[in-house]
Design an enzyme around this catalytic site. Structure first.
Site, PDB file in Angstrom:
ATOM      1  N   ARG A  15      -2.943   8.072  -4.594  1.00 14.23           N
ATOM      2  CA  ARG A  15      -3.861   7.610  -5.635  1.00 14.23           C
ATOM      3  C   ARG A  15      -5.153   7.094  -5.007  1.00 14.23           C
ATOM      4  NH1 ARG A  15       0.257   3.517  -8.520  1.00 14.23           N
ATOM      5  NH2 ARG A  15       0.922   3.371  -6.340  1.00 14.23           N
ATOM      6  N   LYS A  75      -2.963   0.017  -4.034  1.00  9.60           N
ATOM      7  CA  LYS A  75      -1.848  -0.770  -3.501  1.00  9.60           C
ATOM      8  C   LYS A  75      -2.338  -1.916  -2.630  1.00  9.60           C
ATOM      9  CE  LYS A  75       1.914  -0.342  -3.922  1.00  9.60           C
ATOM     10  NZ  LYS A  75       2.737  -1.076  -4.919  1.00  9.60           N
ATOM     11  N   TYR A  94      -3.228  -3.921  -6.971  1.00  9.47           N
ATOM     12  CA  TYR A  94      -1.845  -4.379  -7.042  1.00  9.47           C
ATOM     13  C   TYR A  94      -1.552  -5.146  -5.757  1.00  9.47           C
ATOM     14  CZ  TYR A  94      -0.873  -1.231 -10.971  1.00  9.47           C
ATOM     15  OH  TYR A  94      -0.871  -0.605 -12.191  1.00  9.47           O
ATOM     16  N   HIS A  96       1.481  -7.825  -5.492  1.00  8.40           N
ATOM     17  CA  HIS A  96       2.923  -8.098  -5.343  1.00  8.40           C
ATOM     18  C   HIS A  96       3.171  -9.069  -4.187  1.00  8.40           C
ATOM     19  CE1 HIS A  96       3.761  -4.987  -8.281  1.00  8.40           C
ATOM     20  NE2 HIS A  96       3.030  -4.139  -7.588  1.00  8.40           N
ATOM     21  N   GLU A 118      -1.119  -6.733 -11.505  1.00 10.55           N
ATOM     22  CA  GLU A 118       0.186  -6.920 -12.157  1.00 10.55           C
ATOM     23  C   GLU A 118       0.349  -8.269 -12.831  1.00 10.55           C
ATOM     24  OE1 GLU A 118       0.880  -8.345  -7.906  1.00 10.55           O
ATOM     25  OE2 GLU A 118      -0.223  -6.705  -8.878  1.00 10.55           O
ATOM     26  N   ASP A 270       8.976  -3.351  -5.766  1.00 10.49           N
ATOM     27  CA  ASP A 270       7.670  -3.962  -5.485  1.00 10.49           C
ATOM     28  C   ASP A 270       7.748  -5.485  -5.483  1.00 10.49           C
ATOM     29  OD1 ASP A 270       5.782  -2.036  -4.919  1.00 10.49           O
ATOM     30  OD2 ASP A 270       5.356  -1.600  -7.003  1.00 10.49           O
TER      31      ASP A 270
END
Length: 378
Positions: A15, A75, A94, A96, A118, A270
């Site tokens: 991505r 990510k 993101y 996490h 998120e 994740d």
């Protein structure tokens, strides 16, 4: 604002954080978009397409980080990228952080203003920047599970939907949110017998209504889970607690009770994983391992395997938020919208998200208080 888009370097992460349409929209507003060369290659986007939309392409990640005020990724950064961050930079991706002490420490040390897709949460509880990838991962969990159930992949050799006169597979989904609902949609559509477990009776009522009886529902507790896990051919872990580590909803003893060749796909990896025997993060290169005769799949970036769907789904959701960051500045954009503010995880060396602070036994500095000084100097 100078907005930097580095190439994703996580294993098989294809991505990219922006499309040419997003570049065009930001460039039209007068912002500079700086993209690492070949960042869009995995999603089928050429450097030329970005340049035609108004972006400047830079030869390496270091140049992108050095020039940008705001770094936008898909990510979370991994260790080779840590060296590039400038003190006081902003990051939108993101993250996490709950199961990732190393990255959390780096963001604090470099005083990064880190906004996590998120943890952006609307008043009703929806996660507008997580939902698109939850939809993808939920649907992929069944696609992946069906593949792994084939005998030559280590599975028990059962067709998810069966055939007339032969039983179909039993699919158990623990967690009835966006991931779980999309997994149920795929599994029931393929003809499997599907059960969704959740703690919320209201959520189960909703799922019962939308599936019109085609999917069974059951309240989650340890007793019910143990009974259902034992008979499952495919188990999908689909649990989310915003910002926090995922709770372990399936114990090691439950996994031991499963059929030889059954499959577990833990979408919650994740956030640390929701299955007790999921003890490692795997990659698309080597996605599975076997434990107690059960195939375990725990890839942390599942949507990266389908970037021509995922990139457009993700950036369609993130672009309005990114535009507000660029137009208003980070502090003002966050302070004007409490749901967007909930995405702030670290600022000025402090953790500003309570579940993450709790994971690391640190004090949580309220996001509004943390940003107040930044707004005065903006």
């Amino acid at each position: 604002m100078k907005i930097g888009i580095p190439k994703e370097i996580k294993n098989n992460e294809n991505r990219v954080a922006i499309t040419p349409a997003g570049v065009y929209a930001l460039h039209k507003l007068g912002h500079d978009v700086l993209i690492e060369q070949s960042a869009g290659e995995g999603s089928g986007i050429t450097d030329g397409a970005y340049e035609a939309a108004g972006a400047a392409t830079l030869p390496e990640a270091a140049a992108v980080y050095d020039a940008a005020d705001l770094i936008v990724k898909v990510k979370e950064p991994i260790e080779p990228e840590y060296q590039y961050f400038k003190e006081g930079q902003s990051l939108f991706a993101y993250l996490h952080l709950a199961p990732n002490p190393g990255l959390t420490a780096l963001l604090q040390k470099k005083k990064i203003t880190a906004i996590a897709y998120e943890t952006v949460q609307l008043p009703g509880g929806a996660h507008p920047l997580l939902s698109p990838m939850s939809e993808v991962a939920g649907r992929m969990s069944v696609q992946v599970g069906a593949d792994l159930l084939q005998k030559y992949k280590g599975g028990e050799g059962i067709l998810l939907g069966g055939v007339p006169g032969v039983r179909c597979a039993e699919v158990l989904i623990i967690g009835g949110g966006v991931v779980g609902a999309n997994a149920a949609k795929m599994a029931s559509g393929l003809g499997a017998h599907v059960t969704v477990m959740d703690l919320s009776k209201d959520r189960l009522n909703y799922l019962d209504d939308i599936f019109a009886g085609r999917v069974a529902t059951m309240l989650y507790d340890e007793y019910n889970a143990a009974e259902m896990v034992e008979t499952a051919d495919l188990l999908v872990g689909a649990v989310l607690v915003t910002g926090a580590k995922a709770p372990k909803t399936v114990s090691e003893d439950m996994v031991k009770s499963m059929k030889k060749g059954a499959v577990i796909v833990d979408v919650a990896i994740d956030q640390g994983g929701s299955i007790a025997t999921i003890d490692r993060v795997t990659t698309h290169d080597n996605p599975c391992y076997e434990k107690y005769g059960v195939v375990h799949y725990s890839v942390a970036n599942m949507p990266g395997a389908v970037p021509k769907t995922s990139t457009w789904a993700l950036t369609g959701a993130t672009l309005p938020y990114l535009t507000r960051l660029a137009e208003k500045g980070v502090a003002k954009a966050l302070l004007e919208d409490k749901s967007f503010l909930s995405g702030l995880n670290t600022h000025n060396g402090c953790i500003t998200c309570a579940p993450i602070a709790e994971c690391f036994n640190q004090d949580c500095v309220p996001a509004e208080k943390s940003l107040a000084g930044m707004q005065r100097t903006a």
